[in-house]
Write a protein that holds these residues in place. Structure first.
Motif, PDB file in Angstrom:
ATOM      1  N   GLY A 289      17.886  12.392  -7.961  1.00 59.01           N
ATOM      2  CA  GLY A 289      17.563  13.422  -6.986  1.00 59.01           C
ATOM      3  C   GLY A 289      16.497  14.372  -7.484  1.00 59.01           C
ATOM      4  N   ALA A 290      16.557  14.734  -8.767  1.00 58.67           N
ATOM      5  CA  ALA A 290      15.522  15.604  -9.335  1.00 58.67           C
ATOM      6  C   ALA A 290      14.156  14.931  -9.305  1.00 58.67           C
ATOM      7  N   LEU A 291      14.124  13.630  -9.610  1.00 66.10           N
ATOM      8  CA  LEU A 291      12.854  12.899  -9.533  1.00 66.10           C
ATOM      9  C   LEU A 291      12.358  12.808  -8.092  1.00 66.10           C
ATOM     10  N   ALA A 292      13.292  12.715  -7.141  1.00 68.58           N
ATOM     11  CA  ALA A 292      12.895  12.591  -5.740  1.00 68.58           C
ATOM     12  C   ALA A 292      12.249  13.867  -5.210  1.00 68.58           C
ATOM     13  N   ILE A 293      12.536  15.002  -5.811  1.00 75.92           N
ATOM     14  CA  ILE A 293      11.873  16.246  -5.393  1.00 75.92           C
ATOM     15  C   ILE A 293      10.374  16.139  -5.600  1.00 75.92           C
ATOM     16  N   PHE A 294       9.977  15.503  -6.683  1.00 71.22           N
ATOM     17  CA  PHE A 294       8.551  15.369  -6.985  1.00 71.22           C
ATOM     18  C   PHE A 294       7.956  14.113  -6.342  1.00 71.22           C
ATOM     19  N   SER A 295       8.764  13.039  -6.216  1.00 69.52           N
ATOM     20  CA  SER A 295       8.258  11.792  -5.637  1.00 69.52           C
ATOM     21  C   SER A 295       9.398  11.081  -4.912  1.00 69.52           C
ATOM     22  N   PRO A 296       9.515  11.252  -3.594  1.00 72.45           N
ATOM     23  CA  PRO A 296      10.575  10.556  -2.846  1.00 72.45           C
ATOM     24  C   PRO A 296      10.463   9.036  -2.896  1.00 72.45           C
ATOM     25  N   HIS A 297       9.330   8.508  -3.395  1.00 66.91           N
ATOM     26  CA  HIS A 297       9.187   7.058  -3.487  1.00 66.91           C
ATOM     27  C   HIS A 297      10.204   6.443  -4.449  1.00 66.91           C
ATOM     28  N   VAL A 298      10.859   7.241  -5.284  1.00 68.37           N
ATOM     29  CA  VAL A 298      11.843   6.693  -6.217  1.00 68.37           C
ATOM     30  C   VAL A 298      13.136   6.328  -5.509  1.00 68.37           C
ATOM     31  N   LEU A 299      13.345   6.832  -4.290  1.00 75.71           N
ATOM     32  CA  LEU A 299      14.598   6.594  -3.587  1.00 75.71           C
ATOM     33  C   LEU A 299      14.690   5.162  -3.080  1.00 75.71           C
ATOM     34  N   VAL A 319      -1.554  10.431  -8.132  1.00 78.05           N
ATOM     35  CA  VAL A 319      -0.097  10.322  -8.177  1.00 78.05           C
ATOM     36  C   VAL A 319       0.381   8.929  -8.576  1.00 78.05           C
ATOM     37  N   LEU A 320      -0.533   7.988  -8.714  1.00 79.87           N
ATOM     38  CA  LEU A 320      -0.130   6.601  -8.937  1.00 79.87           C
ATOM     39  C   LEU A 320       0.612   6.422 -10.259  1.00 79.87           C
ATOM     40  N   ALA A 321       0.042   6.915 -11.357  1.00 81.34           N
ATOM     41  CA  ALA A 321       0.683   6.766 -12.667  1.00 81.34           C
ATOM     42  C   ALA A 321       2.014   7.508 -12.716  1.00 81.34           C
ATOM     43  N   ALA A 322       2.053   8.696 -12.105  1.00 84.99           N
ATOM     44  CA  ALA A 322       3.299   9.458 -12.098  1.00 84.99           C
ATOM     45  C   ALA A 322       4.379   8.740 -11.301  1.00 84.99           C
ATOM     46  N   THR A 323       3.987   8.111 -10.200  1.00 87.49           N
ATOM     47  CA  THR A 323       4.954   7.367  -9.389  1.00 87.49           C
ATOM     48  C   THR A 323       5.513   6.180 -10.156  1.00 87.49           C
ATOM     49  N   ILE A 324       4.663   5.488 -10.902  1.00 88.94           N
ATOM     50  CA  ILE A 324       5.132   4.355 -11.719  1.00 88.94           C
ATOM     51  C   ILE A 324       6.171   4.828 -12.726  1.00 88.94           C
ATOM     52  N   LEU A 325       5.859   5.915 -13.430  1.00 88.40           N
ATOM     53  CA  LEU A 325       6.791   6.419 -14.438  1.00 88.40           C
ATOM     54  C   LEU A 325       8.092   6.880 -13.798  1.00 88.40           C
ATOM     55  N   ALA A 326       7.989   7.628 -12.681  1.00 93.55           N
ATOM     56  CA  ALA A 326       9.187   8.152 -12.036  1.00 93.55           C
ATOM     57  C   ALA A 326      10.059   7.029 -11.491  1.00 93.55           C
ATOM     58  N   LYS A 327       9.440   6.017 -10.864  1.00 94.43           N
ATOM     59  CA  LYS A 327      10.219   4.909 -10.307  1.00 94.43           C
ATOM     60  C   LYS A 327      10.878   4.100 -11.411  1.00 94.43           C
ATOM     61  N   GLY A 351       5.552  -3.455  -9.785  1.00 92.33           N
ATOM     62  CA  GLY A 351       4.439  -4.324 -10.151  1.00 92.33           C
ATOM     63  C   GLY A 351       3.224  -4.097  -9.277  1.00 92.33           C
ATOM     64  N   ALA A 352       3.445  -3.881  -7.969  1.00 87.02           N
ATOM     65  CA  ALA A 352       2.325  -3.597  -7.080  1.00 87.02           C
ATOM     66  C   ALA A 352       1.649  -2.282  -7.452  1.00 87.02           C
ATOM     67  N   LEU A 353       2.435  -1.284  -7.806  1.00 86.86           N
ATOM     68  CA  LEU A 353       1.859  -0.012  -8.261  1.00 86.86           C
ATOM     69  C   LEU A 353       1.010  -0.215  -9.519  1.00 86.86           C
ATOM     70  N   CYS A 354       1.546  -1.003 -10.456  1.00 88.80           N
ATOM     71  CA  CYS A 354       0.779  -1.273 -11.684  1.00 88.80           C
ATOM     72  C   CYS A 354      -0.526  -1.997 -11.378  1.00 88.80           C
ATOM     73  N   GLY A 355      -0.483  -2.929 -10.425  1.00 89.30           N
ATOM     74  CA  GLY A 355      -1.690  -3.640 -10.053  1.00 89.30           C
ATOM     75  C   GLY A 355      -2.736  -2.724  -9.436  1.00 89.30           C
ATOM     76  N   TRP A 356      -2.306  -1.819  -8.563  1.00 93.81           N
ATOM     77  CA  TRP A 356      -3.255  -0.878  -7.972  1.00 93.81           C
ATOM     78  C   TRP A 356      -3.859   0.033  -9.037  1.00 93.81           C
ATOM     79  N   LEU A 357      -3.024   0.520  -9.958  1.00 99.73           N
ATOM     80  CA  LEU A 357      -3.540   1.368 -11.024  1.00 99.73           C
ATOM     81  C   LEU A 357      -4.549   0.609 -11.878  1.00 99.73           C
ATOM     82  N   PHE A 358      -4.244  -0.658 -12.148  1.00 98.22           N
ATOM     83  CA  PHE A 358      -5.176  -1.486 -12.911  1.00 98.22           C
ATOM     84  C   PHE A 358      -6.517  -1.599 -12.188  1.00 98.22           C
ATOM     85  N   ALA A 359      -6.477  -1.819 -10.862  1.00 93.56           N
ATOM     86  CA  ALA A 359      -7.718  -1.958 -10.097  1.00 93.56           C
ATOM     87  C   ALA A 359      -8.531  -0.672 -10.117  1.00 93.56           C
ATOM     88  N   LEU A 360      -7.848   0.469 -10.016  1.00 96.87           N
ATOM     89  CA  LEU A 360      -8.564   1.743 -10.025  1.00 96.87           C
ATOM     90  C   LEU A 360      -9.207   2.016 -11.380  1.00 96.87           C
TER      91      LEU A 360
END
Length: 595
Positions: A289-299, A319-327, A351-360
């Motif tokens: 829940g604490a992580l969801a305050i910053f990134s609801p994508h973890v839910l 926010v991409l790298a932070a979302t990967i870590l939080a998830k 994995g999709a998040l990691c791929g997008w970060l790699f592309a960026l």
């Protein structure tokens, strides 16, 4: 045909007729596969509906992981409330069902396909609560648990053969995964790679029929989600692009290993805190829940966030790298704190998040030859899922059914194979088999079928072992054991502890050469290389190869001799078991009739 006391024929009971039908031929198993697959599709639809109902009434919308922000800070407490319910259910389940629940992989590997339908229902309820209240776990584990549990229940009730029961359990898993992703090929190969452990001509028709039935049934109930549609990048990969994407696959494989180890670390950390089991998921829910305050994508599992990720707009770089870590943290905490659920779709989303970060990152470093973000996201998605879940062919077919792009899927297959190789060489387990390993099981996958576990040293050894004192002179031993009376003698000391194995012809030869006063212990071999009754045949064969000896003593925990096993007998029984298993897997009619 049974007869009544008056002599009139009596029709056989329904159970007996069903048993005869199930044991008739391969067509009967295909029919049962369709029934099981359709049931798995129905269960998947019902479980999804229940989870979405909780999402809507707790958070106000069904697209939970796609939220930009929580509607209220109080919603951050919802995962902890779900953790309280899960904790209570864990305690009640331990009192009601003291045995540990069995998943489809363990059931097929160690128990001949036997699962408990009641245990499966409990796991489904716990998983639905976990996902519905926002824990970072997916529902796919519940789908396969219920589909395979029903298959095992049905197979046992009508009395199918052991090999057919394993196939039916695979059909339940195939139907469930096909329903989850509306992807029959993915469901079928999930069963072959992860549940059955092998592709067999005998299992092809029922498993594929179950996968199609599961996908169709889920669509009829309106619960089969559309797969993420990835636009055709229209690229022809050069050698440099291929090297970069394979590097991404390797990085995702190592990241997957890190996630699995992190989940184990969290679980051990909770055990060391000595908190009551009731509070483990509560604390885990507070962290999520604490992580969801910053990134609801973890839910939840991340389905909706993954759909947005493959939408028209590229994700924001900040926010991409932070979302990967939080998830990743949320998934590890959810699993490690005793929430029920799997990491199937969570690994796809990560994995999709990691791929997008790699592309960026690659677009910044190599602006003249950027790789399409959707393509790298697909490679990352599949590579990480292979690392965590296993099944390179399963994930490759998932990519094929998602993209309808054969050339891209062939490259995905190469990335999947590389990821699987790296995980196998560096870690050796998928997430499911890793958790079995932590509980003391010796299997690495469904291919380690139950006969291997049952073929132990304790079952193969001879118990009538000749023993003699280690300090006995050779004259006395030769008089007691003339040539031909025995082959091997165990040398023991005064309190019965093992001191080595002696070859009887060596006793008579040494007695003639050096005199009969030589103690028996002078001829003892390999006092430290011994077998234990619980060892399986594979472990014993490796020890024989290391010892380079024809026989080894079997000792108990007090180093007392309880048996003797020869390498020749071990290999003979092992070969017989292999041949039986081969015929069983191939659907040999003789093997089926002999059961």
């Amino acid at each position: 045909m049974e007869e009544t006391p008056a002599g009139t024929p009596k029709r056989p009971s329904l159970a007996r007729r069903l048993r005869g039908f199930a044991r008739g031929d391969e067509i009967s198993l295909i029919v049962l596969g369709v029934v099981v697959g359709a049931a798995a599709g129905f269960f998947a639809a019902a479980i999804l509906r229940a989870a979405l109902f909780l999402h809507e009434h707790l958070y106000g919308l069904t697209r939970l992981s796609a939220m930009d922000r929580l509607a209220s800070p109080r919603q951050a407490l919802i995962p902890a409330l779900g953790g309280l319910l899960v904790g209570l259910s864990l305690i009640l389940a331990r009192r009601w069902r003291p045995g540990r629940p069995v998943d489809p992989i363990e059931a097929n590997a160690l128990r001949g396909g036997e699962m408990s339908l009641a245990d499966s229902a409990v796991i489904v309820a716990q998983t639905t609560i976990s996902n519905g209240f926002g824990a970072s776990v997916g529902l796919e584990a519940a789908y396969t648990q219920m589909g395979s549990g029903f298959a095992s229940f049905l197979g046992k009730r009508i009395g199918v053969r052991r090999a057919d029961l394993r196939t039916l359990v695979g059909c339940g898993a195939a139907g469930a995964i096909a329903a989850a992703f509306s992807a029959p090929l993915t469901g079928a190969f999930y069963a072959f790679e992860l549940v059955l452990g092998a592709y067999t001509p005998f299992g092809l028709a029922p498993v594929c029929a179950a996968a199609v039935a599961g996908a169709v049934t889920a669509r009829l109930f309106g619960a089969a989600p559309e797969l993420v549609k990835i636009p055709d990048p229209g690229l022809s990969f050069g050698a440099f692009d291929a090297a970069l994407l394979l590097g991404l696959a390797a990085a995702c494989a190592l990241f997957g290993v890190a996630i699995m180890r992190c989940a184990t670390f969290v679980e051990k950390l909770f055990q060391r805190t000595r908190l009551p089991l009731l509070l483990h998921p509560v604390v885990g829910g507070l962290i999520v829940g604490a992580l969801a305050i910053f990134s609801p994508h973890v839910l939840s599992s991340g389905h909706e966030a993954a759909f947005d990720l493959f939408g028209e707009d590229a994700p924001e770089r900040g926010v991409l790298a932070a979302t990967i870590l939080a998830k990743a943290v949320a998934a590890a905490v959810s699993v490690g704190s005793s929430f029920r659920g799997g990491l199937f779709f969570a690994s796809l989303y990560l994995g999709a998040l990691c791929g997008w970060l790699f592309a960026l990152v690659e677009a910044v470093l190599l602006p003249y030859a950027p790789i399409d973000g959707w393509t790298s996201a697909l490679i990352g998605m599949v590579s990480l899922a292979v690392a965590v879940v296993g099944g390179p062919l399963t994930m490759s077919f998932l990519a094929l059914e998602a993209t309808r792009n054969l050339s891209l899927s062939l490259f995905v297959l190469a990335a999947s194979a590389l990821s699987s190789l790296i995980v196998r060489r560096t870690f050796g387990y998928s997430f499911a088999t890793w958790r079995l390993h932590l509980r003391g099981e010796s299997i690495r996958g469904a291919q380690d079928v139950g006969w291997m576990r049952d073929l132990t040293v304790g079952r193969l050894m001879r118990r009538d072992v000749d023993c003699a004192p280690v300090d006995a002179p050779l004259d006395a031993v030769a008089a007691l054991y003339p040539l031909g009376a025995a082959q091997w003698i165990a040398a023991i000391d005064g309190d019965g502890s093992y001191r080595g194995l002696v070859f009887l012809p060596d006793v008579h030869l040494r007695r003639a050469e050096a005199g009969g006063g030589t103690p028996l212990g002078a001829l003892a071999r390999l006092p430290d290389l011994t077998l234990a009754p619980q060892m399986n045949a594979q472990a014993a064969a490796r020890l024989f190869e290391r010892a380079e000896c024809e026989a080894l003593a079997v000792l108990d925990e007090r180093r007392r001799v309880v048996g003797l096993l020869t390498e020749g007998w071990l290999l003979r029984r092992y070969a017989q078991a292999l041949e039986t298993a081969r015929r069983d897997l191939a659907g040999d009619p003789g093997a089926r009739e002999a059961e």
